[in-house]
Motif scaffolding. Structure first.
Motif, PDB file in Angstrom:
ATOM      1  N   ASP A   1       0.808  -1.638   5.340  1.00 51.48           N
ATOM      2  CA  ASP A   1       0.231  -2.644   4.446  1.00 51.48           C
ATOM      3  C   ASP A   1      -0.723  -3.569   5.199  1.00 51.48           C
ATOM      4  OD1 ASP A   1       0.541  -3.678   1.593  1.00 51.48           O
ATOM      5  OD2 ASP A   1       0.785  -5.507   2.763  1.00 51.48           O
TER       6      ASP A   1
ATOM      7  N   TRP B   1       0.835  -1.201   0.000  1.00 53.53           N
ATOM      8  CA  TRP B   1       0.000   0.000   0.000  1.00 53.53           C
ATOM      9  C   TRP B   1       0.871   1.254   0.000  1.00 53.53           C
ATOM     10  CZ3 TRP B   1      -5.472   0.694   0.697  1.00 53.53           C
ATOM     11  CH2 TRP B   1      -6.198  -0.487   0.632  1.00 53.53           C
ATOM     12  N   LYS B   2       0.459   2.218  -0.794  1.00 51.82           N
ATOM     13  CA  LYS B   2       1.095   3.535  -0.773  1.00 51.82           C
ATOM     14  C   LYS B   2       0.331   4.422   0.217  1.00 51.82           C
ATOM     15  CE  LYS B   2       2.138   3.043  -5.686  1.00 51.82           C
ATOM     16  NZ  LYS B   2       1.849   3.549  -7.049  1.00 51.82           N
TER      17      LYS B   2
ATOM     18  N   ASN C   1      -6.871   7.473   0.954  1.00 51.10           N
ATOM     19  CA  ASN C   1      -8.139   7.319   0.226  1.00 51.10           C
ATOM     20  C   ASN C   1      -9.052   6.345   0.971  1.00 51.10           C
ATOM     21  OD1 ASN C   1     -10.122   7.363  -1.699  1.00 51.10           O
ATOM     22  ND2 ASN C   1      -8.904   6.473  -3.333  1.00 51.10           N
ATOM     23  N   LEU C   2      -8.480   5.232   1.405  1.00 47.51           N
ATOM     24  CA  LEU C   2      -9.253   4.249   2.166  1.00 47.51           C
ATOM     25  C   LEU C   2      -9.797   4.864   3.451  1.00 47.51           C
ATOM     26  CD1 LEU C   2     -10.228   1.366   2.734  1.00 47.51           C
ATOM     27  CD2 LEU C   2      -7.967   0.903   3.727  1.00 47.51           C
TER      28      LEU C   2
ATOM     29  N   LEU D   1      -4.881  -2.253  -6.527  1.00 49.63           N
ATOM     30  CA  LEU D   1      -3.695  -1.599  -5.988  1.00 49.63           C
ATOM     31  C   LEU D   1      -2.578  -1.547  -7.030  1.00 49.63           C
ATOM     32  CD1 LEU D   1      -3.657  -3.156  -2.403  1.00 49.63           C
ATOM     33  CD2 LEU D   1      -4.101  -0.753  -2.965  1.00 49.63           C
TER      34      LEU D   1
ATOM     35  N   ASN E   1      -3.302   0.985  -9.529  1.00 48.29           N
ATOM     36  CA  ASN E   1      -3.549   2.299  -8.923  1.00 48.29           C
ATOM     37  C   ASN E   1      -4.973   2.790  -9.223  1.00 48.29           C
ATOM     38  OD1 ASN E   1      -2.706   4.396  -7.278  1.00 48.29           O
ATOM     39  ND2 ASN E   1      -2.039   5.664  -9.002  1.00 48.29           N
ATOM     40  N   ARG E   2      -5.927   1.870  -9.063  1.00 47.02           N
ATOM     41  CA  ARG E   2      -7.340   2.174  -9.314  1.00 47.02           C
ATOM     42  C   ARG E   2      -8.192   1.822  -8.083  1.00 47.02           C
ATOM     43  NH1 ARG E   2      -8.545   2.710 -14.813  1.00 47.02           N
ATOM     44  NH2 ARG E   2     -10.638   1.861 -14.549  1.00 47.02           N
ATOM     45  N   LEU E   3      -7.650   2.081  -6.922  1.00 45.12           N
ATOM     46  CA  LEU E   3      -8.328   1.705  -5.685  1.00 45.12           C
ATOM     47  C   LEU E   3      -9.685   2.385  -5.556  1.00 45.12           C
ATOM     48  CD1 LEU E   3      -8.306   0.269  -2.915  1.00 45.12           C
ATOM     49  CD2 LEU E   3      -7.214   2.322  -1.979  1.00 45.12           C
ATOM     50  N   ASP E   4      -9.743   3.674  -5.842  1.00 48.56           N
ATOM     51  CA  ASP E   4     -10.986   4.418  -5.663  1.00 48.56           C
ATOM     52  C   ASP E   4     -12.093   3.851  -6.548  1.00 48.56           C
ATOM     53  OD1 ASP E   4     -12.118   6.824  -4.250  1.00 48.56           O
ATOM     54  OD2 ASP E   4     -12.639   7.337  -6.315  1.00 48.56           O
TER      55      ASP E   4
ATOM     56  N   SER F   1      -3.906  -1.517   6.463  1.00 43.96           N
ATOM     57  CA  SER F   1      -4.723  -1.065   5.328  1.00 43.96           C
ATOM     58  C   SER F   1      -5.475  -2.237   4.710  1.00 43.96           C
ATOM     59  CB  SER F   1      -3.845  -0.399   4.272  1.00 43.96           C
ATOM     60  OG  SER F   1      -3.230   0.757   4.767  1.00 43.96           O
TER      61      SER F   1
ATOM     62  N   GLN G   1      -2.869   5.832  -1.095  1.00 42.96           N
ATOM     63  CA  GLN G   1      -3.966   4.861  -1.197  1.00 42.96           C
ATOM     64  C   GLN G   1      -4.605   4.638   0.175  1.00 42.96           C
ATOM     65  OE1 GLN G   1      -1.588   1.716  -2.910  1.00 42.96           O
ATOM     66  NE2 GLN G   1      -2.468   2.026  -4.959  1.00 42.96           N
TER      67      GLN G   1
END
Length: 407
Positions: free
Chosen positions: A70, A27-28, A34-35, A116, A119-122, A73, A31
């Motif tokens: 990580d 996890w960045k 955002n979570l 992840l 890079n499309r978590l949202d 999250s 990200q």
């Protein structure tokens, strides 16, 4: 021989060692941020995540420890997704709700990893969260509502939306039992609506989903033995000529009713296989649709303006209104397949937005909310359709669906 085998094993192990390792995505911080925002919003959806989850996630973001970030999250994301799919952190799905919108933990983990990596978590989280306009309207209303009973009813209805699949389809039918309405949805919008008659409290219309694959025009009514025993069987035996004039016949060991104006199914029924023997159909007693309280059937769903409904559902040049009416005029049974199967969801919601966007609270016909906004605003408390509290039948609590649905 042993030497050859050991040599082959060594080659295979060396080959496997040379393959790139399938690493778990890390996890960045962005990200995880955002979570954290999604978790914070979840409170306004009546989702009760474990206490301290937001705080521990924020601490992991601030710590700079990537391994800790990580682990925390990933745990929080799975919990949130399970909550959105009605698998935790809210009201448990009861036995009377026969629609499964759950996801397996393996699917969640796999899809989360893919999101992840890309890079499309949202976008991924949005696809898991219920996105129906009614769910979003209820979530907004929950944040504004101050009355504790109303808040509790809204929370229950939010939970019911989470028991449905995240995506209901591009085109689907939605029956809402408490509102006594059927709606056709296309691409996220309601495009047509019809009144319906639903099951009595002692013969409840079950909550379930299936696929509608066709329409039967001028259907026969295959009369269940329990209904035949109530009088139709003796009517046919005693006065067969009079019974036939009403459409009732005895054929191949069963009682049936021929197509016609007197047929209990009316002129239209849907082909919608399901284990509850529940149909959606027309009726010969159409005056009942003018009644405001329409919990009147043995469990099936009767639909108003059924010929128009069939035409809209078929959505075909051949089977336009004139074509459907012409076939009905022949009095001959005809099954017409839909070009594409349409899902139907028969649901139970007691709070929903109206056309003005305001939340309206509906009568809890089957007494599944425990609390009632309508009862709390009136005195003395009334039971289903005006019967007194003390006259409540025990069957009202024990009936969980229509085992056999004649009309």
């Amino acid at each position: 021989m042993t030497t050859i085998r050991n040599g082959l094993i060594g080659v295979i192990l060396a080959f496997l060692a040379a393959l790139p390792a399938v690493a778990t995505p890390v996890w960045k911080p962005v990200q995880a941020e955002n979570l954290a925002r999604w978790i914070e919003r979840a409170r306004s959806e009546a989702i009760d995540l474990p206490s301290g989850r937001e705080r521990s996630l924020r601490a992991a973001i601030d710590s700079g420890d990537r391994e800790q970030l990580d682990t925390i999250s990933r745990t929080a994301a799975i919990e949130l997704m399970r909550a959105w799919r009605g698998q935790c952190c809210g009201e448990q799905r009861p036995d009377w709700w026969h629609i499964d919108g759950t996801m397996t933990r393996e699917d969640m983990q796999r899809d989360l990893n893919s999101a992840l990596e890309a890079n499309r978590l949202d976008l991924f989280l949005r696809s898991v969260r219920p996105s129906h306009p009614h769910y979003l309207a209820l979530a907004r209303a929950l944040t504004r509502e101050t009355d504790p009973v109303s808040k509790a009813v809204i929370a229950k209805n939010l939970a019911r939306w989470r028991w449905l699949p995240a995506s209901l389809g591009d085109r689907y039918l939605l029956v809402t039992i408490a509102s006594q309405k059927l709606t056709l949805w296309e691409r996220g919008s309601a495009i047509a609506e019809w009144r319906v008659i639903i099951g009595k409290p002692v013969s409840r219309t079950p909550v379930f989903t299936t696929q509608v694959t066709g329409v039967v025009l001028n259907p026969w009514w295959e009369i269940p033995s329990s209904i035949a025993a109530e009088g139709i069987a003796s009517f046919v035996r005693r006065t067969p000529a009079a019974a036939r004039a009403s459409g009732y016949v005895y054929q191949n060991g069963r009682y049936r009713q021929m197509p016609g104006d007197n047929n209990a199914l009316g002129r239209v029924k849907l082909v919608m296989p399901n284990p509850y023997s529940v149909l959606l159909h027309d009726t010969s007693n159409r005056d009942l649709f003018a009644e405001p309280e329409r919990a009147l059937s043995h469990g099936c769903v009767r639909v108003d303006r059924a010929v128009e409904f069939a035409t809209v559902l078929l959505d075909s040049e051949e089977w336009n209104l004139a074509g459907v009416e012409a076939q009905i005029a022949t009095n001959r049974t005809r099954s017409v397949d839909l070009s594409t199967a349409v899902p139907i969801y028969i649901t139970y919601f007691t709070a929903q937005p109206n056309d003005a966007g305001e939340i309206e609270f509906l009568e809890d016909i089957y007494r599944r909310d425990v609390m009632s906004v309508m009862a709390s605003n009136s005195a003395p408390t009334k039971e289903v359709y005006g019967s007194q509290e003390g006259s409540r039948s025990r069957n009202l609590f024990t009936a969980t669906g229509a085992a056999s649905c004649p009309i």
